[in-house]
Design an enzyme around this catalytic site. Structure first.
Site, PDB file in Angstrom:
ATOM      1  N   ASP A 114     111.225  20.162  18.299  1.00  0.00           N
ATOM      2  CA  ASP A 114     110.279  20.241  19.414  1.00  0.00           C
ATOM      3  C   ASP A 114     108.829  20.207  18.927  1.00  0.00           C
ATOM      4  OD1 ASP A 114     109.840  21.309  22.442  1.00  0.00           O
ATOM      5  OD2 ASP A 114     108.490  22.360  21.086  1.00  0.00           O
ATOM      6  N   ALA A 145     109.364  20.039  24.843  1.00  0.00           N
ATOM      7  CA  ALA A 145     109.980  18.744  24.572  1.00  0.00           C
ATOM      8  C   ALA A 145     111.496  18.855  24.610  1.00  0.00           C
ATOM      9  CB  ALA A 145     109.518  18.212  23.214  1.00  0.00           C
ATOM     10  N   ASP A 146     112.034  19.933  24.051  1.00  0.00           N
ATOM     11  CA  ASP A 146     113.476  20.153  24.086  1.00  0.00           C
ATOM     12  C   ASP A 146     113.984  20.263  25.513  1.00  0.00           C
ATOM     13  OD1 ASP A 146     114.019  20.125  21.365  1.00  0.00           O
ATOM     14  OD2 ASP A 146     113.758  22.282  21.123  1.00  0.00           O
ATOM     15  N   MET A 147     113.336  21.099  26.303  1.00  0.00           N
ATOM     16  CA  MET A 147     113.826  21.346  27.655  1.00  0.00           C
ATOM     17  C   MET A 147     113.679  20.108  28.539  1.00  0.00           C
ATOM     18  SD  MET A 147     114.972  24.406  27.405  1.00  0.00           S
ATOM     19  CE  MET A 147     115.209  25.084  29.044  1.00  0.00           C
ATOM     20  N   GLY A 164     116.368  17.601  27.464  1.00  0.00           N
ATOM     21  CA  GLY A 164     117.661  18.021  27.983  1.00  0.00           C
ATOM     22  C   GLY A 164     117.808  17.716  29.459  1.00  0.00           C
TER      23      GLY A 164
END
Length: 432
Positions: free
Chosen positions: A171, A199-201, A204
């Site tokens: 991230d 960025a991860d969320m 996803g």
């Protein structure tokens, strides 16, 4: 709290451990949403991006079988402190309603087991760079040979193609590449990462959305799809308004502490005690604000008619508003602005967020009961369906908790076969 949410398994409860989560509603696992009932997902991802995406689908009713390494499992299991009874809270917040199978598919016997599971799945999530996925034989070609109409969802840092495809990424790295860090932080200060794994969320969520749309299309076409989601892409899209403004004007955004919005007055202000946010996003709000603070004449000053006019005079306007708001405390201004329908609000700490009654009423924060263990705090999806908030079907799983269940029920592997795999360290069984 609405009747629907009251009926979704919430109980008053506290284990008296002195944790903030003790004050949250206690929920028992239940059936949850059934919108994706019958959809089976094999989740080969670790960390946050992939697991957050598959948890969204699990919350909507999909069966998610999480494949983990027998030794240490998902990377996020070790992310801490803080831990709750030895369990990572980062892992727990993105892995509810899943079944954990501890399987070493780097070995041939384990790969064969994985392929048999994939053959019965609709969607597979992978977060490996292409070179690694190919080496482990879980690339698109390998898995489609097992199930031709498979929906293959890849989440990587930079995508499945191009010179960066095999570069590793987290991230933090994605936020740097995307430009968001360069425009986040105080004016003249250092670049700052967003205070959550944005960025991860986002990646996803993008992956979950794309998987569902591909699933919908497959019901008509019969074709599988390859979904290619990159953390950098998701984060760059998050910055669309800033990027578009630069491309169309040549004006490069700079760090400003969030005080350079295209809306003239759209920032935080100090009051006599606590800061507030204030958003005067159109001409009506501009006039209403000055009427509310008892200085209606200012709204019609020369050079104040339009948002563009006000942006040219932003510094002077902000200084004037700041002087006014410092005269009285936060609760005074928020009540006044609420009555006048002027967008304003507090700057809550995390401690204040989790005790916000409105968010609690929407099922955003709760404790999930677990037999023989302390309840695990959870954060809801924030999506209501027919007035109901989602209800977790099960708590975040222990490593290999469902290995026997899945291999027995889906693949028909008997006790002797499972024990043989365990003795070869290909699988990990519950309690081992």
């Amino acid at each position: 709290m609405t009747t629907h949410i009251q009926h979704s398994g919430i109980e008053a409860g506290s284990h008296g451990s002195g944790l903030p989560s003790d004050a949250l509603p206690l929920r028992q696992p239940g059936p949850g949403f059934d919108l994706l009932s019958g959809v089976r997902i094999i989740d080969l991802t670790t960390s946050i991006a992939g697991p957050s995406g598959t948890m969204l689908l699990a919350d909507m009713g999909a069966e998610v079988i999480k494949i983990e390494r027998p030794g240490c499992g998902d990377d996020a299991r070790s992310w801490g402190p803080p831990f709750l009874d030895g369990e990572s809270l980062w892992f727990a917040c993105v892995n509810r309603s899943k079944k954990s199978v501890a399987l070493d598919f780097s070995q041939l016997a384990g790969l064969e087991v994985l392929y048999r599971l994939v053959a019965q799945a609709d969607i597979v999530f992978v977060n490996l760079p292409p070179r690694v996925a190919t080496k482990l034989k879980v690339d698109v070609a390998a898995l489609r040979a097992v199930r031709p109409d498979l929906i293959y969802v890849s989440i990587t840092g930079f995508g499945l193609s191009g010179e960066r495809a095999d570069w590793t990424c987290y991230d933090l790295i994605a936020e740097g590449y995307s430009g968001i860090m360069d425009i986040t932080g105080a004016a003249g200060g250092e670049p700052q990462k967003i205070g959550a794994p944005a960025a991860d969320m986002l990646a996803g969520q993008d992956a979950a959305f794309a998987a569902v749309t591909a699933l919908y299309a497959r019901r008509v076409s019969g074709k599988g799809r390859v979904i290619d989601v990159a953390l950098v892409d998701s984060m760059a899209r998050f910055s669309s308004c800033r990027i578009a403004s630069y491309l169309g004007s040549g004006e490069l955004p700079r760090r400003s502490g969030g005080k350079d919005s295209v809306i003239a007055i759209y920032q935080n202000f100090e009051t006599a005690d606590h800061p507030i946010t204030l958003a005067l996003g159109n001409d009506n709000l501009w006039h209403r604000f000055w009427e509310t603070v008892g200085q209606a004449e200012i709204a019609n000053f020369p050079g104040m008619k339009t948002n563009a006019d006000r942006r040219r005079h932003r510094q002077a306007i902000v200084a004037k508003i700041a002087d006014i708001l410092r005269e009285k405390p936060r609760h005074h201004w928020l009540a006044l602005f609420r009555d006048a329908r002027i967008p304003a609000g507090p700057i809550n700490s995390i401690a204040e967020v989790v005790t916000d009654d409105a968010l609690l009423d929407r099922g955003m924060f709760y404790q999930l009961a677990r037999p023989g263990k302390r309840a695990m705090p959870q954060i809801g999806t924030g999506i209501l369906v027919d007035g109901d908030c989602s209800l977790a079907r099960s708590a975040p799983p222990g490593l290999g908790e469902h290995t026997d269940e899945v291999l027995s029920e889906l693949l028909g592997l008997g006790e002797e076969q499972r024990q043989a795999l365990a003795e070869q360290n290909i699988i990990r069984r519950k309690g081992s």
